[in-house]
Design a protein around this motif. Sequence first.
Motif, short mmCIF file in Angstrom:
data_model
loop_
_atom_site.label_atom_id
_atom_site.label_comp_id
_atom_site.label_asym_id
_atom_site.label_seq_id
_atom_site.Cartn_x
_atom_site.Cartn_y
_atom_site.Cartn_z
N LEU A 115 37.97 27.29 -21.37
CA LEU A 115 36.78 26.75 -20.73
C LEU A 115 35.92 25.98 -21.73
O LEU A 115 35.43 24.88 -21.44
CB LEU A 115 35.96 27.90 -20.12
CG LEU A 115 34.68 27.50 -19.39
CD1 LEU A 115 35.01 26.68 -18.15
CD2 LEU A 115 33.89 28.74 -18.99
N LEU A 116 35.77 26.53 -22.92
CA LEU A 116 34.97 25.86 -23.94
C LEU A 116 35.60 24.55 -24.39
O LEU A 116 34.90 23.57 -24.66
CB LEU A 116 34.78 26.79 -25.14
CG LEU A 116 33.77 27.92 -24.97
CD1 LEU A 116 33.85 28.89 -26.14
CD2 LEU A 116 32.36 27.38 -24.85
N PHE A 117 36.91 24.52 -24.47
CA PHE A 117 37.61 23.31 -24.93
C PHE A 117 37.55 22.18 -23.92
O PHE A 117 37.43 21.01 -24.28
CB PHE A 117 39.07 23.63 -25.24
CG PHE A 117 39.27 24.48 -26.46
CD1 PHE A 117 38.29 24.57 -27.44
CD2 PHE A 117 40.43 25.21 -26.62
CE1 PHE A 117 38.47 25.36 -28.56
CE2 PHE A 117 40.62 26.00 -27.74
CZ PHE A 117 39.63 26.08 -28.71
N TRP A 118 37.61 22.52 -22.63
CA TRP A 118 37.80 21.49 -21.62
C TRP A 118 36.63 21.29 -20.67
O TRP A 118 36.59 20.31 -19.94
CB TRP A 118 39.06 21.80 -20.79
CG TRP A 118 40.28 22.00 -21.62
CD1 TRP A 118 41.02 23.13 -21.73
CD2 TRP A 118 40.90 21.06 -22.50
NE1 TRP A 118 42.06 22.96 -22.60
CE2 TRP A 118 42.01 21.69 -23.09
CE3 TRP A 118 40.62 19.73 -22.84
CZ2 TRP A 118 42.84 21.05 -24.01
CZ3 TRP A 118 41.45 19.11 -23.75
CH2 TRP A 118 42.55 19.75 -24.32
N SER A 119 35.69 22.22 -20.64
CA SER A 119 34.60 22.11 -19.67
C SER A 119 33.66 20.94 -20.00
O SER A 119 33.29 20.73 -21.16
CB SER A 119 33.78 23.41 -19.62
OG SER A 119 32.71 23.29 -18.72
#
Length: 224
Positions: A43-47
């Motif tokens: 989530l942190l990488f792609w959000s």
Amino acid sequence: MKAKQNWKEISLITASAVLTALSFLFPALSWLAYISLVPVFLLLFWSKKKNKTLFFYGWLFGTLLYLAVLHWLLQLHPLDFLDFSKPVSFLIVFTGWILISLFEGLFHGFFFLLFRRLSLGDWRDIFTLSFLWILMEWAQGLGILGFPFCRLSLTQYQNLPFIQSASLFGSLFISLLILLTSGFITLALSALPNMRQGVVYALIALLIVSANLLYGAFSLSRPT
């Protein structure tokens, strides 16, 4: 569609918090700590969410994690030694459990925001994320409100070979190893279309765990 996407991400956060909590609560499930953070990392990488939404996601993860891990606070009830009635005692203990969890969740919210600001957008983010998390764990233990009861290293307290390296660099180093392992597993999953790259990341994760276990086995084999 946007609401559906939000609920999907909230489900990922909740699942990650629950799995991480299980690694704290049940020693037999301590291995979950190495994979339970993968949904959060993805989530942190792609959000691409706005900052306030990302902060909410971090706060939600931290609050749910602390609510689960700190359930033992409820065992302080009843507060007979303070001469409180049972209803008042339960209210105090229950309120304390909720407020502590809500407060500690804020650290994760700020962690999510800080990572976004420092993110480089490539594999190096694994190190940024890991060191920021360690900084967060350190900060949670500071001052009169310090409450460092959810450090990832605590999940491994019965995994004697794995925790021997704490004698070299402290318990936060154990947390760092768990984070790096989870990070490279996340990269391996993200790189699945590129099988070769995925295998490289998976091997790095395996190498981190194996090297630490080998050191631990060596340390335990030495005479006291």
